[in-house]
Design an enzyme around this catalytic site. Structure first.
Site, PDB file in Angstrom:
ATOM      1  N   CYS A 134       0.826  -1.207   0.000  1.00  0.00           N
ATOM      2  CA  CYS A 134       0.000   0.000   0.000  1.00  0.00           C
ATOM      3  C   CYS A 134       0.862   1.259   0.000  1.00  0.00           C
ATOM      4  O   CYS A 134       1.441   1.620   1.034  1.00  0.00           O
ATOM      5  CB  CYS A 134      -0.925  -0.024   1.219  1.00  0.00           C
ATOM      6  SG  CYS A 134      -1.876   1.477   1.427  1.00  0.00           S
ATOM      7  N   CYS A 137      -0.268   4.094   2.242  1.00  0.00           N
ATOM      8  CA  CYS A 137       0.001   3.842   3.664  1.00  0.00           C
ATOM      9  C   CYS A 137       1.480   4.067   3.985  1.00  0.00           C
ATOM     10  O   CYS A 137       1.817   4.661   4.997  1.00  0.00           O
ATOM     11  CB  CYS A 137      -0.320   2.392   4.056  1.00  0.00           C
ATOM     12  SG  CYS A 137      -1.865   1.748   3.442  1.00  0.00           S
ATOM     13  N   ASP A 138       2.351   3.552   3.153  1.00  0.00           N
ATOM     14  CA  ASP A 138       3.766   3.449   3.531  1.00  0.00           C
ATOM     15  C   ASP A 138       4.731   4.275   2.689  1.00  0.00           C
ATOM     16  O   ASP A 138       5.928   4.335   3.005  1.00  0.00           O
ATOM     17  CB  ASP A 138       4.205   1.966   3.467  1.00  0.00           C
ATOM     18  CG  ASP A 138       3.406   1.110   4.445  1.00  0.00           C
ATOM     19  OD1 ASP A 138       3.050   1.624   5.509  1.00  0.00           O
ATOM     20  OD2 ASP A 138       3.134  -0.057   4.130  1.00  0.00           O
TER      21      ASP A 138
END
Ligand code: NDP
Length: 310
Positions: A134, A137-138
Protein backbone atom coordinates in the site's frame (compact mmCIF):
# COMPACT_ATOMS: atom_id res chain seq x y z
CA UNK A 1 -23.67 -16.28 24.52
CA UNK A 2 -26.89 -15.58 22.66
CA UNK A 3 -26.61 -17.23 19.25
CA UNK A 4 -29.78 -15.65 17.89
CA UNK A 5 -28.83 -12.11 16.86
CA UNK A 6 -30.31 -8.98 15.34
CA UNK A 7 -27.03 -8.06 13.64
CA UNK A 8 -24.06 -10.27 12.85
CA UNK A 9 -20.97 -8.68 11.33
CA UNK A 10 -18.37 -10.83 9.65
CA UNK A 11 -14.97 -9.17 9.73
CA UNK A 12 -13.09 -7.01 12.19
CA UNK A 13 -11.21 -4.48 10.08
CA UNK A 14 -12.18 -0.78 10.13
CA UNK A 15 -15.47 -1.55 8.32
CA UNK A 16 -16.58 -4.37 10.62
CA UNK A 17 -15.59 -2.65 13.86
CA UNK A 18 -17.20 0.64 12.87
CA UNK A 19 -20.38 -1.21 11.90
CA UNK A 20 -20.19 -2.89 15.33
CA UNK A 21 -19.75 0.43 17.09
CA UNK A 22 -22.75 2.00 15.38
CA UNK A 23 -24.97 -1.07 15.75
CA UNK A 24 -24.05 -1.33 19.44
CA UNK A 25 -24.91 2.32 20.01
CA UNK A 26 -28.25 1.65 18.32
CA UNK A 27 -28.91 -1.03 20.99
CA UNK A 28 -28.76 -3.88 18.49
CA UNK A 29 -26.20 -5.94 20.50
CA UNK A 30 -24.20 -6.86 17.42
CA UNK A 31 -21.99 -9.89 17.22
CA UNK A 32 -18.72 -9.34 15.38
CA UNK A 33 -16.97 -12.40 14.06
CA UNK A 34 -13.26 -11.90 14.03
CA UNK A 35 -11.46 -14.17 11.64
CA UNK A 36 -7.90 -15.25 11.35
CA UNK A 37 -6.84 -11.97 9.74
CA UNK A 38 -8.35 -10.09 12.71
CA UNK A 39 -8.06 -6.33 12.39
CA UNK A 40 -7.70 -6.49 8.63
CA UNK A 41 -4.94 -4.98 6.53
CA UNK A 42 -4.06 -2.27 9.06
CA UNK A 43 -2.53 -5.00 11.19
CA UNK A 44 0.07 -5.38 8.45
CA UNK A 45 1.10 -1.73 8.36
CA UNK A 46 3.18 0.31 10.72
CA UNK A 47 2.41 4.02 11.04
CA UNK A 48 -0.96 5.20 9.72
CA UNK A 49 -0.71 8.88 8.93
CA UNK A 50 -3.89 9.40 6.93
CA UNK A 51 -6.48 8.44 9.55
CA UNK A 52 -8.08 11.76 10.46
CA UNK A 53 -7.61 13.01 13.97
CA UNK A 54 -4.08 11.82 14.68
CA UNK A 55 -1.75 14.59 13.62
CA UNK A 56 1.35 12.53 14.40
CA UNK A 57 -0.12 9.30 13.03
CA UNK A 58 -0.97 6.11 14.88
CA UNK A 59 0.36 2.59 14.50
CA UNK A 60 -2.02 0.35 12.50
CA UNK A 61 -2.39 -2.34 15.19
CA UNK A 62 -2.89 0.32 17.89
CA UNK A 63 -5.63 2.00 15.86
CA UNK A 64 -7.40 -1.32 15.42
CA UNK A 65 -7.02 -2.02 19.15
CA UNK A 66 -8.69 1.31 19.95
CA UNK A 67 -11.51 0.71 17.46
CA UNK A 68 -12.07 -2.74 18.91
CA UNK A 69 -12.17 -1.45 22.49
CA UNK A 70 -14.57 1.31 21.46
CA UNK A 71 -17.00 -1.18 19.88
CA UNK A 72 -16.79 -3.42 22.98
CA UNK A 73 -17.39 -0.47 25.30
CA UNK A 74 -20.80 0.11 23.75
CA UNK A 75 -21.83 -3.51 23.97
CA UNK A 76 -20.66 -5.20 20.77
CA UNK A 77 -19.62 -8.80 21.34
CA UNK A 78 -16.70 -10.29 19.49
CA UNK A 79 -16.09 -13.97 18.86
CA UNK A 80 -13.01 -15.35 17.24
CA UNK A 81 -13.51 -18.06 14.75
CA UNK A 82 -13.65 -19.20 11.22
CA UNK A 83 -17.00 -18.81 9.46
CA UNK A 84 -17.27 -22.11 7.62
CA UNK A 85 -20.76 -21.84 6.25
CA UNK A 86 -23.36 -19.16 5.55
CA UNK A 87 -26.94 -19.74 4.42
CA UNK A 88 -28.60 -16.60 3.09
CA UNK A 89 -31.54 -18.33 1.40
CA UNK A 90 -34.06 -17.14 4.01
CA UNK A 91 -34.24 -15.01 7.16
CA UNK A 92 -33.02 -15.41 9.79
CA UNK A 93 -29.73 -16.10 8.03
CA UNK A 94 -27.73 -19.02 9.35
CA UNK A 95 -24.01 -19.12 9.99
CA UNK A 96 -21.64 -21.71 11.29
CA UNK A 97 -18.64 -20.34 13.20
CA UNK A 98 -16.02 -22.85 14.29
CA UNK A 99 -18.76 -25.44 14.83
CA UNK A 100 -21.27 -23.13 16.60
CA UNK A 101 -24.51 -22.25 14.80
CA UNK A 102 -25.77 -18.65 14.83
CA UNK A 103 -28.81 -16.99 13.33
CA UNK A 104 -28.93 -13.36 12.22
CA UNK A 105 -31.84 -11.10 11.28
CA UNK A 106 -29.36 -8.94 9.38
CA UNK A 107 -25.85 -9.65 8.23
CA UNK A 108 -23.07 -7.18 7.50
CA UNK A 109 -20.30 -8.60 5.36
CA UNK A 110 -17.00 -6.85 6.04
CA UNK A 111 -14.56 -9.58 5.13
CA UNK A 112 -12.22 -7.28 3.22
CA UNK A 113 -9.84 -8.07 0.44
CA UNK A 114 -6.42 -9.56 0.76
CA UNK A 115 -3.49 -8.18 -1.17
CA UNK A 116 -1.85 -10.77 -3.34
CA UNK A 117 1.72 -11.61 -2.47
CA UNK A 118 4.46 -12.91 -4.70
CA UNK A 119 4.55 -16.27 -2.93
CA UNK A 120 8.25 -15.94 -2.24
CA UNK A 121 7.78 -16.30 1.51
CA UNK A 122 10.38 -13.63 2.06
CA UNK A 123 7.99 -10.88 0.87
CA UNK A 124 5.66 -11.59 3.80
CA UNK A 125 8.60 -11.87 6.20
CA UNK A 126 9.77 -8.37 5.23
CA UNK A 127 6.27 -6.88 5.25
CA UNK A 128 6.44 -3.56 7.11
CA UNK A 129 10.24 -3.67 6.85
CA UNK A 130 10.58 -2.39 3.31
CA UNK A 131 7.95 -4.55 1.62
CA UNK A 132 4.49 -3.05 1.37
CA UNK A 133 1.24 -3.57 -0.48
CA UNK A 134 0.00 0.00 0.00
CA UNK A 135 1.81 3.10 -1.28
CA UNK A 136 -0.61 5.57 0.31
CA UNK A 137 0.00 3.84 3.66
CA UNK A 138 3.77 3.45 3.53
CA UNK A 139 5.12 5.66 0.72
CA UNK A 140 6.06 8.44 3.08
CA UNK A 141 8.75 6.27 4.70
CA UNK A 142 10.61 6.20 1.40
CA UNK A 143 11.01 9.94 0.95
CA UNK A 144 14.10 10.57 -1.19
CA UNK A 145 14.84 6.85 -1.52
CA UNK A 146 14.78 4.33 -4.35
CA UNK A 147 11.80 2.00 -4.57
CA UNK A 148 10.37 -0.65 -6.87
CA UNK A 149 6.75 -1.41 -7.72
CA UNK A 150 5.83 -4.89 -8.93
CA UNK A 151 2.86 -5.24 -11.31
CA UNK A 152 1.45 -3.76 -14.50
CA UNK A 153 -2.17 -2.94 -13.68
CA UNK A 154 -3.85 0.29 -12.62
CA UNK A 155 -2.90 -0.24 -8.99
CA UNK A 156 0.80 -0.64 -9.80
CA UNK A 157 0.88 2.41 -12.02
CA UNK A 158 -1.14 4.50 -9.60
CA UNK A 159 1.23 3.47 -6.81
CA UNK A 160 4.24 4.29 -8.99
CA UNK A 161 2.88 7.77 -9.78
CA UNK A 162 2.08 8.37 -6.11
CA UNK A 163 5.54 7.20 -5.06
CA UNK A 164 7.30 9.28 -7.74
CA UNK A 165 6.37 12.38 -5.73
CA UNK A 166 8.11 11.04 -2.64
CA UNK A 167 10.86 8.67 -3.71
CA UNK A 168 13.94 9.75 -5.66
CA UNK A 169 13.41 6.95 -8.17
CA UNK A 170 10.68 4.41 -8.89
CA UNK A 171 11.37 1.26 -10.87
CA UNK A 172 8.28 -0.57 -12.16
CA UNK A 173 8.91 -4.28 -12.56
CA UNK A 174 6.51 -6.08 -14.86
CA UNK A 175 6.50 -9.68 -16.06
CA UNK A 176 5.43 -8.76 -19.62
CA UNK A 177 6.30 -5.93 -22.02
CA UNK A 178 2.85 -4.39 -21.98
CA UNK A 179 0.97 -2.75 -19.15
CA UNK A 180 -2.56 -3.72 -18.27
CA UNK A 181 -3.19 -0.26 -16.77
CA UNK A 182 -5.46 2.24 -18.54
CA UNK A 183 -3.88 4.33 -21.31
CA UNK A 184 -4.18 7.59 -19.43
CA UNK A 185 -2.32 6.14 -16.44
CA UNK A 186 0.33 4.65 -18.70
CA UNK A 187 0.92 8.00 -20.43
CA UNK A 188 1.26 9.70 -17.09
CA UNK A 189 3.77 7.15 -15.86
CA UNK A 190 5.80 7.18 -19.10
CA UNK A 191 6.12 10.95 -18.92
CA UNK A 192 7.21 11.00 -15.27
CA UNK A 193 11.01 11.44 -15.32
CA UNK A 194 11.81 9.44 -12.18
CA UNK A 195 9.73 6.38 -13.15
CA UNK A 196 11.53 3.69 -15.14
CA UNK A 197 10.43 0.25 -16.29
CA UNK A 198 11.95 -3.19 -16.28
CA UNK A 199 10.04 -5.38 -18.72
CA UNK A 200 9.81 -9.17 -18.88
CA UNK A 201 11.11 -9.18 -15.34
CA UNK A 202 10.12 -11.30 -12.36
CA UNK A 203 11.21 -10.92 -8.74
CA UNK A 204 12.86 -14.12 -7.59
CA UNK A 205 14.13 -13.03 -4.18
CA UNK A 206 14.18 -10.03 -1.84
CA UNK A 207 17.27 -9.31 0.24
CA UNK A 208 18.00 -9.08 3.14
CA UNK A 209 15.98 -11.11 5.64
CA UNK A 210 18.92 -11.47 8.04
CA UNK A 211 19.20 -7.67 8.31
CA UNK A 212 15.41 -7.31 8.55
CA UNK A 213 15.30 -4.72 5.77
CA UNK A 214 15.12 -4.50 2.00
CA UNK A 215 18.46 -3.94 0.31
CA UNK A 216 18.10 -5.52 -3.13
CA UNK A 217 15.89 -7.55 -5.45
CA UNK A 218 17.03 -10.61 -7.32
CA UNK A 219 15.46 -10.38 -10.76
CA UNK A 220 14.93 -12.85 -13.56
CA UNK A 221 14.42 -11.76 -17.15
CA UNK A 222 11.95 -14.27 -18.57
CA UNK A 223 12.96 -13.42 -22.17
CA UNK A 224 16.73 -13.75 -21.89
CA UNK A 225 16.88 -16.00 -18.82
CA UNK A 226 19.32 -13.56 -17.23
CA UNK A 227 19.46 -13.07 -13.47
CA UNK A 228 20.48 -9.75 -11.97
CA UNK A 229 20.44 -7.86 -8.70
CA UNK A 230 18.84 -4.43 -8.24
CA UNK A 231 19.84 -2.43 -5.15
CA UNK A 232 16.65 -0.94 -3.70
CA UNK A 233 15.31 0.53 -0.43
CA UNK A 234 11.74 -0.67 -0.66
CA UNK A 235 9.36 -2.68 -2.79
CA UNK A 236 5.63 -2.24 -3.28
CA UNK A 237 3.78 -5.31 -4.45
CA UNK A 238 0.77 -4.29 -6.53
CA UNK A 239 -0.31 -7.43 -8.30
CA UNK A 240 -3.96 -7.20 -7.32
CA UNK A 241 -6.27 -7.97 -4.42
CA UNK A 242 -8.60 -10.86 -3.86
CA UNK A 243 -11.94 -9.98 -2.25
CA UNK A 244 -12.81 -12.43 0.51
CA UNK A 245 -16.13 -13.53 -0.94
CA UNK A 246 -15.72 -17.30 -1.18
CA UNK A 247 -18.45 -17.94 1.41
CA UNK A 248 -21.00 -15.81 -0.42
CA UNK A 249 -20.55 -16.96 -3.99
CA UNK A 250 -23.88 -17.89 -5.53
CA UNK A 251 -25.75 -16.28 -2.60
CA UNK A 252 -25.22 -12.54 -3.12
CA UNK A 253 -24.57 -10.80 -6.40
CA UNK A 254 -20.89 -10.36 -7.17
CA UNK A 255 -19.41 -8.12 -9.87
CA UNK A 256 -17.27 -9.68 -12.60
CA UNK A 257 -14.14 -8.90 -10.60
CA UNK A 258 -15.50 -10.89 -7.61
CA UNK A 259 -16.36 -7.92 -5.38
CA UNK A 260 -19.82 -7.74 -3.77
CA UNK A 261 -22.18 -5.44 -5.63
CA UNK A 262 -23.81 -2.83 -3.40
CA UNK A 263 -26.51 -0.32 -4.21
CA UNK A 264 -28.32 2.41 -2.29
CA UNK A 265 -25.59 2.58 0.33
CA UNK A 266 -24.52 -0.82 1.57
CA UNK A 267 -27.42 -2.97 0.35
CA UNK A 268 -26.57 -6.21 -1.45
CA UNK A 269 -28.84 -8.25 -3.72
CA UNK A 270 -30.26 -10.02 -0.62
CA UNK A 271 -32.58 -7.94 1.57
CA UNK A 272 -31.13 -7.81 5.07
CA UNK A 273 -27.58 -8.48 3.91
CA UNK A 274 -25.26 -5.49 3.75
CA UNK A 275 -21.63 -5.15 2.71
CA UNK A 276 -18.99 -2.67 3.84
CA UNK A 277 -15.32 -2.00 3.29
CA UNK A 278 -12.94 -3.47 0.77
CA UNK A 279 -15.09 -6.53 0.05
CA UNK A 280 -17.34 -4.18 -1.97
CA UNK A 281 -14.85 -1.45 -2.91
CA UNK A 282 -11.94 -1.98 -5.25
CA UNK A 283 -11.49 1.71 -5.99
CA UNK A 284 -10.80 3.69 -2.79
CA UNK A 285 -9.63 0.92 -0.44
CA UNK A 286 -8.72 3.26 2.41
CA UNK A 287 -9.19 2.55 6.11
CA UNK A 288 -11.25 5.69 6.50
CA UNK A 289 -13.54 4.90 3.57
CA UNK A 290 -13.96 1.35 4.92
CA UNK A 291 -14.93 2.77 8.32
CA UNK A 292 -17.37 5.16 6.66
CA UNK A 293 -19.04 2.36 4.77
CA UNK A 294 -19.21 0.29 7.98
CA UNK A 295 -21.16 3.13 9.55
CA UNK A 296 -23.48 3.19 6.54
CA UNK A 297 -24.06 -0.58 6.79
CA UNK A 298 -25.02 -0.35 10.48
CA UNK A 299 -27.46 2.47 9.77
CA UNK A 300 -28.90 0.55 6.80
CA UNK A 301 -29.29 -2.58 8.98
CA UNK A 302 -30.97 -0.61 11.74
CA UNK A 303 -33.44 0.93 9.28
CA UNK A 304 -34.10 -2.47 7.74
CA UNK A 305 -34.88 -3.96 11.16
CA UNK A 306 -37.18 -1.11 12.08
CA UNK A 307 -39.00 -1.48 8.78
CA UNK A 308 -37.99 1.92 7.48
CA UNK A 309 -35.34 0.79 5.01
CA UNK A 310 -35.03 -1.36 1.88
P1 NDP B 1 -4.95 -6.18 -12.06
O1 NDP B 1 -5.41 -7.57 -11.92
O2 NDP B 1 -5.60 -5.29 -13.06
O3 NDP B 1 -3.40 -6.17 -12.39
C1 NDP B 1 -2.51 -6.98 -11.70
C2 NDP B 1 -1.14 -6.83 -12.34
O4 NDP B 1 -0.21 -7.60 -11.59
C3 NDP B 1 -1.08 -7.31 -13.79
O5 NDP B 1 -0.27 -6.45 -14.55
C4 NDP B 1 -0.47 -8.70 -13.66
O6 NDP B 1 0.36 -9.05 -14.74
C5 NDP B 1 0.42 -8.54 -12.45
N1 NDP B 1 0.55 -9.80 -11.71
C6 NDP B 1 -0.46 -10.60 -11.26
N2 NDP B 1 0.06 -11.64 -10.60
C7 NDP B 1 1.41 -11.50 -10.65
C8 NDP B 1 2.49 -12.27 -10.13
N3 NDP B 1 2.30 -13.38 -9.43
N4 NDP B 1 3.75 -11.84 -10.39
C9 NDP B 1 3.96 -10.71 -11.07
N5 NDP B 1 2.99 -9.93 -11.58
C10 NDP B 1 1.72 -10.33 -11.36
O7 NDP B 1 -5.05 -5.59 -10.55
P2 NDP B 1 -5.09 -4.08 -10.06
O8 NDP B 1 -5.05 -4.14 -8.57
O9 NDP B 1 -4.07 -3.29 -10.75
O10 NDP B 1 -6.52 -3.55 -10.50
C11 NDP B 1 -7.72 -4.20 -10.06
C12 NDP B 1 -8.92 -3.51 -10.64
O11 NDP B 1 -9.06 -2.23 -10.03
C13 NDP B 1 -8.79 -3.25 -12.15
O12 NDP B 1 -10.05 -3.37 -12.72
C14 NDP B 1 -8.31 -1.83 -12.21
O13 NDP B 1 -8.66 -1.20 -13.44
C15 NDP B 1 -9.03 -1.21 -11.02
N6 NDP B 1 -8.30 -0.05 -10.50
C16 NDP B 1 -8.63 1.18 -10.99
C17 NDP B 1 -7.97 2.28 -10.58
C18 NDP B 1 -8.34 3.60 -11.14
O14 NDP B 1 -9.14 3.64 -12.05
N7 NDP B 1 -7.80 4.68 -10.64
C19 NDP B 1 -6.88 2.22 -9.58
C20 NDP B 1 -6.60 0.87 -9.15
C21 NDP B 1 -7.29 -0.20 -9.62
P3 NDP B 1 -0.25 -9.36 -16.20
O15 NDP B 1 -0.60 -8.03 -16.78
O16 NDP B 1 0.87 -10.04 -16.90
O17 NDP B 1 -1.43 -10.23 -15.96
Amino acid sequence: MNTDRQVVIIGSGPAGLTAGLYAARANLSPLIIEGFEAGGQLMLTTMVENWPGFRDGIMGPELMGELRAQALRFGAEIVQGDVTNVDLSSRPFRLSVSGTAYTAQTLIIATGASAKWLDLGVDKQLSGRGVSTCATCDGFFFKGRRVAVVGGGDTAIEEAIYLSKLASEVVVIHRRDRLRASKVMQDKAFSTPNISFLWHTEVRDIKDVTRGEVTALVLHNNLTGETSELPIDGVFIAIGHTPNTRLFKGQVELADNGYITTHKGSRTSVPGVFAAGDVQDHVYRQAVTAAGSGCMAAIDAERFLSGTGH
